[in-house]
Design an enzyme around this catalytic site. Sequence first.
Site, PDB file in Angstrom:
ATOM      1  N   GLU A 249       0.818  -1.213   0.000  1.00 50.43           N
ATOM      2  CA  GLU A 249       0.000   0.000   0.000  1.00 50.43           C
ATOM      3  C   GLU A 249       0.855   1.268   0.000  1.00 50.43           C
ATOM      4  O   GLU A 249       0.421   2.320  -0.455  1.00 50.43           O
ATOM      5  CB  GLU A 249      -0.917   0.032   1.231  1.00 50.43           C
ATOM      6  CG  GLU A 249      -2.018  -1.001   1.194  1.00 50.43           C
ATOM      7  CD  GLU A 249      -2.887  -0.940   2.426  1.00 50.43           C
ATOM      8  OE1 GLU A 249      -4.097  -0.687   2.273  1.00 50.43           O
ATOM      9  OE2 GLU A 249      -2.363  -1.131   3.543  1.00 50.43           O
TER      10      GLU A 249
ATOM     11  N   TYR B 270     -18.445  25.013  -1.561  1.00 53.04           N
ATOM     12  CA  TYR B 270     -18.056  23.608  -1.607  1.00 53.04           C
ATOM     13  C   TYR B 270     -16.931  23.356  -2.608  1.00 53.04           C
ATOM     14  O   TYR B 270     -16.153  22.424  -2.433  1.00 53.04           O
ATOM     15  CB  TYR B 270     -19.244  22.679  -1.864  1.00 53.04           C
ATOM     16  CG  TYR B 270     -20.218  23.137  -2.918  1.00 53.04           C
ATOM     17  CD1 TYR B 270     -19.944  22.999  -4.260  1.00 53.04           C
ATOM     18  CD2 TYR B 270     -21.434  23.707  -2.542  1.00 53.04           C
ATOM     19  CE1 TYR B 270     -20.844  23.416  -5.222  1.00 53.04           C
ATOM     20  CE2 TYR B 270     -22.347  24.124  -3.493  1.00 53.04           C
ATOM     21  CZ  TYR B 270     -22.040  23.976  -4.833  1.00 53.04           C
ATOM     22  OH  TYR B 270     -22.929  24.397  -5.784  1.00 53.04           O
TER      23      TYR B 270
ATOM     24  N   GLU C  73      -8.259   6.645   9.791  1.00 52.39           N
ATOM     25  CA  GLU C  73      -8.690   7.396  10.966  1.00 52.39           C
ATOM     26  C   GLU C  73      -7.906   8.702  11.104  1.00 52.39           C
ATOM     27  O   GLU C  73      -8.483   9.755  11.397  1.00 52.39           O
ATOM     28  CB  GLU C  73      -8.523   6.556  12.238  1.00 52.39           C
ATOM     29  CG  GLU C  73      -9.467   5.377  12.350  1.00 52.39           C
ATOM     30  CD  GLU C  73      -9.019   4.107  11.631  1.00 52.39           C
ATOM     31  OE1 GLU C  73      -9.661   3.062  11.842  1.00 52.39           O
ATOM     32  OE2 GLU C  73      -8.040   4.145  10.842  1.00 52.39           O
TER      33      GLU C  73
ATOM     34  N   LYS D 178     -12.688   3.591   1.779  1.00 47.55           N
ATOM     35  CA  LYS D 178     -11.576   3.005   1.039  1.00 47.55           C
ATOM     36  C   LYS D 178     -12.164   1.856   0.204  1.00 47.55           C
ATOM     37  O   LYS D 178     -12.271   0.723   0.667  1.00 47.55           O
ATOM     38  CB  LYS D 178     -10.527   2.502   2.039  1.00 47.55           C
ATOM     39  CG  LYS D 178      -9.191   2.170   1.466  1.00 47.55           C
ATOM     40  CD  LYS D 178      -8.208   1.869   2.598  1.00 47.55           C
ATOM     41  CE  LYS D 178      -6.881   1.416   2.050  1.00 47.55           C
ATOM     42  NZ  LYS D 178      -5.946   1.057   3.129  1.00 47.55           N
TER      43      LYS D 178
END
Length: 119
Positions: A21, A53, A73, A98
């Site tokens: 990863e 936005y 997190e 994810k």
Amino acid sequence: MDIVFIEDLRIDTVIGIYDWERRVRQTLSFDIEMAFDNTVPAASDNIADTLNYKDVSKRLIAYVSESSFGLVETLAERCAAIIRDEFGVAWVRLKLSKPGAVRGAKAVGVCIERGKRTG
């Protein structure tokens, strides 16, 4: 309380704890809800009075695409802090997904709320 939202904002970044990863970029998806009083921009019809936005999206794209975290997190916390601190948002709900991280699941991730939800 009014909500300004961004749905399925996709950003490529380095994220994850495994060696493989750390060598590839993965696409993350962000769903964001932000508390904002829309009565002022509704009355003025002026973009300067809004929680823009597009500006929030551009800021998160710049930050996330250059980041490299092990945990979703941690990234979620940092993004929520950017939204609250830089855009004056009192309350934010941020869902960070994810996609494809777990076989058999469409996506995994976290959903956090930060700040005070009022009105």
